[in-house]
Design an enzyme around this catalytic site. Structure first.
Site, PDB file in Angstrom:
ATOM      1  N   GLU A  47      -2.600   6.480   8.158  1.00 52.18           N
ATOM      2  CA  GLU A  47      -3.185   7.646   7.388  1.00 52.18           C
ATOM      3  C   GLU A  47      -4.417   8.610   8.088  1.00 52.18           C
ATOM      4  O   GLU A  47      -4.813   8.121   9.088  1.00 52.18           O
ATOM      5  CB  GLU A  47      -4.191   7.003   6.119  1.00 52.18           C
ATOM      6  CG  GLU A  47      -3.232   6.369   5.103  1.00 52.18           C
ATOM      7  CD  GLU A  47      -4.255   5.706   3.987  1.00 52.18           C
ATOM      8  OE1 GLU A  47      -3.668   5.524   2.981  1.00 52.18           O
ATOM      9  OE2 GLU A  47      -5.441   5.413   4.050  1.00 52.18           O
TER      10      GLU A  47
ATOM     11  N   LYS B  81       1.026  -1.236   0.049  1.00 50.72           N
ATOM     12  CA  LYS B  81       0.080  -0.045   0.159  1.00 50.72           C
ATOM     13  C   LYS B  81       0.769   1.027  -0.148  1.00 50.72           C
ATOM     14  O   LYS B  81       0.598   2.249  -0.398  1.00 50.72           O
ATOM     15  CB  LYS B  81      -1.048  -0.139   1.244  1.00 50.72           C
ATOM     16  CG  LYS B  81      -2.035  -1.133   0.926  1.00 50.72           C
ATOM     17  CD  LYS B  81      -3.380  -1.054   2.297  1.00 50.72           C
ATOM     18  CE  LYS B  81      -4.398  -1.920   1.953  1.00 50.72           C
ATOM     19  NZ  LYS B  81      -4.072  -3.181   1.618  1.00 50.72           N
TER      20      LYS B  81
ATOM     21  N   HIS C  65     -14.281  -2.909   8.856  1.00 52.22           N
ATOM     22  CA  HIS C  65     -13.688  -2.508   7.588  1.00 52.22           C
ATOM     23  C   HIS C  65     -13.967  -3.752   6.163  1.00 52.22           C
ATOM     24  O   HIS C  65     -13.505  -3.622   5.198  1.00 52.22           O
ATOM     25  CB  HIS C  65     -12.083  -2.144   7.602  1.00 52.22           C
ATOM     26  CG  HIS C  65     -11.736  -1.400   8.565  1.00 52.22           C
ATOM     27  ND1 HIS C  65     -12.182  -0.055   8.631  1.00 52.22           N
ATOM     28  CD2 HIS C  65     -11.348  -1.381   9.755  1.00 52.22           C
ATOM     29  CE1 HIS C  65     -11.580   0.276   9.748  1.00 52.22           C
ATOM     30  NE2 HIS C  65     -11.151  -0.157  10.594  1.00 52.22           N
TER      31      HIS C  65
ATOM     32  N   ARG D  41      -7.678  -7.734  -8.815  1.00 53.58           N
ATOM     33  CA  ARG D  41      -8.255  -9.199  -8.979  1.00 53.58           C
ATOM     34  C   ARG D  41      -9.796  -8.674  -9.203  1.00 53.58           C
ATOM     35  O   ARG D  41      -9.973  -7.499  -9.177  1.00 53.58           O
ATOM     36  CB  ARG D  41      -8.189 -10.075  -7.827  1.00 53.58           C
ATOM     37  CG  ARG D  41      -8.423  -9.391  -6.452  1.00 53.58           C
ATOM     38  CD  ARG D  41      -8.486 -10.082  -5.508  1.00 53.58           C
ATOM     39  NE  ARG D  41      -8.721  -9.504  -4.086  1.00 53.58           N
ATOM     40  CZ  ARG D  41      -9.644  -8.857  -3.505  1.00 53.58           C
ATOM     41  NH1 ARG D  41     -10.925  -8.969  -4.148  1.00 53.58           N
ATOM     42  NH2 ARG D  41      -9.773  -8.253  -2.372  1.00 53.58           N
TER      43      ARG D  41
END
Length: 674
Positions: A200, A116, A235, A292
């Site tokens: 973040e 990420k 999440h 994907r």
């Protein structure tokens, strides 16, 4: 086009790929573990190859075994599905080395998006907007904490190699940072073998909107519009829809352009999803790219009329994209609800067990069910507990949402705790119907979405349970009479005959969270001559019931109110499915008194099958109410059990790494004297 492909996955995605491949005349090879010997995807495939033991690390994740299975069967290509090896660059390299086509993006694209933090750097250079955060290589905990302070709380800790909500924690304040970081890193190392984290800024009320992109090997790319996946727990997505509510043509074009920039920046080929956080002012920020096919791809198929698996197969075979951007259009609205074996009213704890009773809504052009299970299959601890995906479509959002609620009412499962009733409450909740969406939707609307009844019960539902019991007893005695030499013997009756008074029968039912069984008194009603008419007394309530039982369908009349319900009877554990709710109770027949509930002990027990991650206290330690004591992992998620009161941890019965069964005593806890 390929003649034969291998599907390196299981469950509903394996079945989905097989269905499309067969339609295109392609033969399919399935792979399976010990837990999946009799699974639906194995039955559907033309061939199946055994990989190994049930844990994925011993079967579905062993690259060499999957490649050998493809070679052994002559498969020209491998479809990875999602999860398992779908985003594993080593697997793609192994396919390339073996001369087998990987139905997905090239190695470089997967590696670019696999981290990420690296992905953020690439997107920044490509001009894709980013959320403020730290994506550096230095993983010193003190540095990460300092960066969190610099960004400003709340912050989101996220495993760089993660996905599906695993290895993620929201940190509200500095005092919680250290514990959250340790927990997220443990979950990340267990799930992905990599505990590198990024930090973040956590947007307080964002929407999760993702763009479906598709690129071919000719350099062409399109986006097949957007999906709103804002409603999440831990999440992980719960209900997805397409198109996103309130999306303007201008904003859609901007996000679509940014998504294609992201894909082209890494030389992407195949199906991919670019995920964004969309703020209230229509500003949006790149979150991640999934290299994907996504779990929620069916809603895109429903609004575009395209088969994305077919697109994957064609692009992997070297063909150009089936359509260009100008040829793609949005038609109507679609929702997808993920049917999970889990308990929403207890923090969405994953559930295990046997799907002893399974009925799905009828499929048609409006309703689709993607599943990989059959009645009688087991939901185990080894894999994700998703049972199926329920997808609905209609010409408008309002009409599609109405169909979703109706279809969820028709989805009936017993033997395993599921989220179907929670999903129905969600679909019918006014804020959801009004599209007041953000990623904190479930937390903000707990009173609407969760069952707050506790141990209470409805007299009407108990009367229906009693009616079912009466009709079943009647049927059993009729069968006994038919087999008997004396069919008219009074011993074949169960009516509780009394001299000079109405016949009376007492039934007993045990309810979850109800300390004592509930007594239901039944009197035969002879006023109309109807043998199937009874007066039922539940506490102070008196109800007149009658009905007919046909297999699992109970056509009932309660105080003149006609209704048709379904009953799952699993060894006298009754589950009543009405149009609005699901009610469970144990019918305590005379020979079942040993099943009465026992008084709960003070010891902590495992909420599900799983393994012990770590012990957070020492044996002999005195703790306060709420102190964390032990961490259990199941379904790749961590669950922390805390002290129920002030007291002493007398003894732990398990150590880190031990497997535990649902209900097993984990430790001996002595409550402090008041």
């Amino acid at each position: 086009m390929f003649r034969k492909i291998l599907i390196a996955n299981r469950g509903e995605i394996a079945c989905r790929v097989i269905r499309t491949a067969h339609r295109l005349g392609i033969r399919c090879v399935a792979v399976y573990s010990d837990a999946d010997r009799h699974a639906l995807h194995v039955k559907m495939a033309d061939e199946a190859v055994y990989l190994g033991a049930a844990p994925a690390r011993d079967s579905y994740l062993v690259i060499e075994k999957v490649i050998e299975a493809a070679k052994q069967t002559g498969a020209e290509a491998i479809h990875p599905g999602y999860g398992f090896l779908s985003e594993n660059s080593r697997f793609v390299q192994a396919c390339d080395a073996a001369g087998i086509v990987f139905i997905g993006p090239p190695v470089g694209a997967i590696e670019a998006m696999g981290s990420k933090s690296a992905a953020k750097s690439i997107m920044e250079k490509a001009g894709v907007p980013l959320v403020p955060g730290y994506h550096g290589k230095d993983q010193n905990p003190e540095l990460l904490k300092a960066e969190a302070e610099k960004i400003g709380y709340p912050v989101l800790l996220k495993a760089t190699a993660g996905g599906g909500g695993k290895g993620m924690r929201i940190v509200e304040k500095a005092a919680d940072f250290d514990q959250a970081l340790a927990s997220a890193k443990r979950e990340a190392i267990n799930g992905f073998g990599d505990d590198t984290m990024l930090v973040e800024k956590y947007l307080v009320k964002p929407r999760h909107v993702e763009l479906q992109v598709f690129c071919d090997s000719k350099g062409q790319g399109v986006y097949l519009f957007e999906r709103d996946c804002s409603v999440q727990r831990r999440h992980q997505k719960v209900i997805e829809e397409a198109p996103a509510p309130g999306m303007t043509d201008s904003l859609r074009a901007q996000m679509g352009d940014a998504a294609l920039k992201a894909a082209q920046a890494i030389g992407y080929v195949g199906a991919g999803t670019v995920e964004f956080l969309l703020d209230a002012d229509d500003s949006f920020f790149f979150m991640e790219m999934n290299t994907r096919l996504q779990v929620e791809h069916p809603v895109t198929e429903m609004i575009t009329g395209e088969d994305l698996v077919e697109w994957q197969l064609k692009v992997a075979a070297g063909q150009p994209l089936p359509k260009q951007q100008s040829e793609l259009q949005i038609r109507g609205h679609a929702f997808e609800a993920r049917i999970y074996a889990e308990d929403p009213d207890h923090d969405f704890l994953p559930a295990t067990g046997t799907l002893s009773y399974l009925r799905t809504p009828e499929e048609n052009r409006h309703v689709r069910v993607d599943t990989g299970v059959l009645e009688g299959d087991e939901v185990s601890i080894y894999y994700d507990p998703m049972i199926a995906k329920l997808i609905v479509w209609d010409t408008s959002r309002e009409a599609a949402l109405s169909r979703m609620a109706q279809a969820l009412a028709q989805y009936r499962i017993a033997g395993v705790t599921t989220n179907t009733r929670f999903l129905k409450r969600l679909a019918e909740a006014a804020p959801f119907q009004q599209a007041d969406l953000d990623t904190g939707f479930i937390e903000r609307h707990q009173a609407l979405l969760f069952d707050e009844k506790g141990g209470s019960y409805s007299p009407n539902l108990l009367a229906l349970a009693a009616l079912y019991a009466l009709l079943k007893l009647n049927h059993e005695r009729q069968q006994e009479a038919t087999r008997s030499r004396d069919p008219w013997s009074p011993w074949h009756g169960f009516g509780g005959w009394r001299l000079n008074t109405n016949p009376t029968l007492n039934l007993r039912f045990a309810l979850p969270e109800q300390e004592n069984p509930v007594e239901v008194a039944v009197e035969a009603s002879n006023a109309t001559g109807n043998k199937n008419l009874w007066t039922v007394r539940v506490g102070e309530h008196k109800l007149l019931v009658e009905g007919q039982l046909n297999d699992d369908r109970l056509d009932a009349v309660v105080n003149g109110h006609h209704r048709s319900i379904h009953v799952a009877d699993l060894h006298n554990q009754l589950t009543l499915f009405t149009a609005d709710e699901q009610f469970s109770c144990q019918w305590l027949r005379p020979d079942l008194d040993s099943h009465e509930f026992e008084e709960a002990t003070a010891s902590l027990t495992a909420p599900m099958n799983g393994s012990v991650v770590t012990l957070l206290a020492e044996a002999g330690a005195r703790v306060s109410k709420g102190d964390p004591l032990i961490v259990i992992e199941a379904m790749k998620m961590e669950h922390t059990l805390s002290a129920p009161s002030d007291g002493l941890v007398a003894e732990f019965f398990y150590a880190a790494g031990d497997l535990v069964s649902q209900g097993a005593e984990l430790l001996k806890f002595e409550a402090a004297e008041e």
